[in-house]
Design an enzyme around this catalytic site. Structure first.
Site: not given
Ligand code: GLA
Length: 328
Positions: A144, A192
């Site tokens: 991101d 996550y």
């Molecule tokens: C979130 C995390 C990213 C990535 C996505 C999944 O957005 O901040 O770093 O791992 O999930 O692709």
């Protein structure tokens, strides 16, 4: 002073960044803006959307107990960027919060540019990844922040999360991307972190997933861990194939790769929801749609759809914009 940062939508390559994989997001035309005055000694922030005033003396360490609680992001950023000055500013945003469009990364980058605009984009992205992890306790990857820090107008951002090499690839103008909000979510308290651990478990058996092949996965005995690894290894391949398909105008292949990506995130990586699966299924059967998939961390958030221009779909048409910056 004024700084601003776009959000991002990930077109393909989810849950690959924290094992050094490939991702292909684009910064979108929704922004967080930080606007105010430069001061000499403290950071004072208000927000159009969140209550309270955040006050942080310059030089303070990260404070996880700061009130109001959204100040955790400001505190994390301020503790990492070595502010060159104080600011008294207000934050406003057109990025929906908790929708998987990187509203938090945009907040971090807008505030970072307000406090210190001497850093290089990659250096800044790495620090803001740390800020995100400090503020949320979630071991998120680099996608991101690096996308938002390096994006270019009209381009998608292919990132090799191992080398941090960024390649800008034109987004064709004869397709459109539409983002549809499904449900609010936060990655804090989600699975996550479990997925990050499961990927590490897979790597303990077959080595870095970035360099693993689909054949290597048969050496993983635990079925769940093997499925997680299968997602990551196949998703890295899809990202590469997607950028090729997009560049050669082969939109039906690109769309198919988006569908396969969703299926893999849902069935093998278990980060989708029944509601997202249903929306993606319906969208994929809609005339004019090439492909659709969940985007970002999952467990809610948004789906992104690629379609022919003018296709009538619910949601926001998004277009690729340039990186976060300090404007004045
Ligand atoms: C979130 C995390 C990213 C990535 C996505 C999944 O957005 O901040 O770093 O791992 O999930 O692709």
């Amino acid at each position: 002073m004024k700084s601003m940062s776009p959000g991002r939508v990930n077109l393909i390559g989810d849950h690959t960044d924290y094992t050094g994989g490939l991702v292909f997001p684009m910064a979108i035309d929704r922004w967080t803006v930080c606007e105010g005055e430069i001061t000499s000694d403290a950071i004072t922030m208000t927000s159009d959307d969140l209550d309270g005033t955040v006050q942080i003396p310059l030089g303070s360490p990260f404070d996880s107990q700061i009130q109001p609680s959204w100040g955790r992001y400001i505190s994390a950023v301020a503790s990492l960027v070595t502010p060159t000055r104080g600011v008294s500013a207000n934050l406003s945003t057109t990025i929906p919060v908790g929708a998987g469009l990187s509203s938090s990364a945009a907040l971090e980058l807008a505030v970072a540019y307000a406090l210190n605009d001497t850093m290089q984009p990659t250096e800044l992205a790495l620090l803001m990844q740390q800020a995100e992890q400090l503020a949320t306790g979630v071991p998120t990857g680099i996608m991101d922040q690096l996308c938002i820090a390096t994006a270019r107008e009209g381009m998608g951002t292919l990132i090799d999360c191992e080398s941090l090499a960024v390649t800008h690839i034109p987004i064709p103008t004869d397709v459109e991307f539409v983002v549809q909000f499904i449900a609010h979510r936060t990655l804090e308290g989600s699975e996550y972190a479990d997925r990050v651990r499961e990927c590490a478990d897979a790597e303990a058996v077959i080595g870095p997933l970035r360099h693993a092949t689909l054949n290597d996965i048969s050496r993983i005995e635990n079925e769940t861990i093997a499925r997680r690894a299968h997602h990551v290894v196949s998703e890295n391949l899809r990202v590469f194939e997607f950028t090729q398909a997009l560049s050669t105008g082969d939109y039906s292949t690109a769309g198919e790769l988006m569908r396969d990506s969703h299926e893999s995130l849902s069935a093998d990586f278990a980060v989708s929801t029944p509601q997202m699966d249903a929306v993606v299924r319906t969208l994929c059967e809609t005339p004019g749609v090439y492909g659709s998939r969940m985007t970002g961390g999952g467990f809610g958030g948004c789906v992104v759809t690629m379609c022919t221009p003018g296709t009538e779909l619910d949601g926001w048409r998004v277009r690729p914009v340039g990186a976060a910056e300090r404007i004045s």
